[in-house]
Design an enzyme around this catalytic site. Structure first.
Site, short mmCIF file in Angstrom:
data_model
loop_
_atom_site.label_atom_id
_atom_site.label_comp_id
_atom_site.label_asym_id
_atom_site.label_seq_id
_atom_site.Cartn_x
_atom_site.Cartn_y
_atom_site.Cartn_z
N CYS A 79 42.76 43.01 71.00
CA CYS A 79 42.70 42.77 71.99
C CYS A 79 42.34 41.24 71.76
CB CYS A 79 41.00 43.59 72.47
SG CYS A 79 39.89 42.68 71.76
N HIS B 116 34.83 42.47 49.85
CA HIS B 116 33.45 42.98 50.27
C HIS B 116 32.12 43.93 51.11
CE1 HIS B 116 32.26 38.46 48.86
NE2 HIS B 116 32.86 39.62 47.84
C1 RB5 Z 1 40.75 41.16 78.46
O1 RB5 Z 1 40.89 39.74 79.34
C2 RB5 Z 1 39.69 40.95 77.38
O2 RB5 Z 1 38.49 41.36 77.89
C3 RB5 Z 1 39.56 41.88 76.23
O3 RB5 Z 1 41.14 42.01 75.61
C4 RB5 Z 1 39.00 41.76 75.11
O4 RB5 Z 1 38.61 40.14 74.66
C5 RB5 Z 1 37.53 42.26 75.19
O5 RB5 Z 1 36.82 42.05 74.00
#
Ligand code: RB5
Length: 150
Positions: free
Chosen positions: A70, A103
């Site tokens: 993400c 680990h």
């Molecule tokens: C999306 O904007 C962002 O919040 C997501 O990709 C991530 O970083 C969340 O933890």
């Protein structure tokens, strides 16, 4: 004849979509099979919608290892670690990737799509896939992770 490599599970939100696409290309080129749980574009989505199905599949033993992404790598990692047999580690350099394998016997790598370059991300993926768990004193520590106090 080349050795058949394992199938890897991949999932991301929009913050990791382009890096996921790049990593999937590199992995296929290296001989891995991929199960891509999405997302499938750069449009804004909620990361748990894609990370939950993938982490569930890893938890059920359908895949030995997976990679999630993400923007920061945090939301994806937090979601995946809700599953008792998932050990997801957030890595932003190669040494971190080596350590989550040596680990922590991590079975999922979490990448911050907005904080590392594609080149660095691929080096991190290679380290994650090529590094073995050390065992020894780390075995009991890993076993204790799921022993929450009730
Ligand atoms: C999306 O904007 C962002 O919040 C997501 O990709 C991530 O970083 C969340 O933890």
């Amino acid at each position: 004849m080349s050795e058949k490599k394992q199938t890897l599970a991949l999932a991301s939100d929009h913050g990791g979509y382009w890096m996921k696409d790049f990593i999937a290309f590199k992995l296929r080129d290296a001989g891995y099979e991929i199960k891509d749980f999405g997302t499938n574009s750069g449009d804004s989505v909620d990361y748990p919608n894609f990370i939950h199905p993938m982490a569930h599949a890893v938890n059920e033993g359908e895949f030995e290892k997976g990679i999630i992404l993400c923007g920061s790598g945090n939301g994806a990692q937090m979601t995946a670690n809700k599953y008792p047999r998932v050990r997801a580690g957030l890595c932003w350099n190669v040494e971190q990737a080596r350590l989550i394998r040596m680990h922590n016997n991590a079975n999922i790598l979490s990448l911050p799509g907005r904080f590392v370059s594609f080149d660095e991300a691929w080096k991190i993926v290679e380290a994650f896939l090529q590094t073995a768990f050390e065992g020894g004193r780390h075995t009991q520590r890993v076993e204790k992770i799921s022993q929450i106090i009730k």
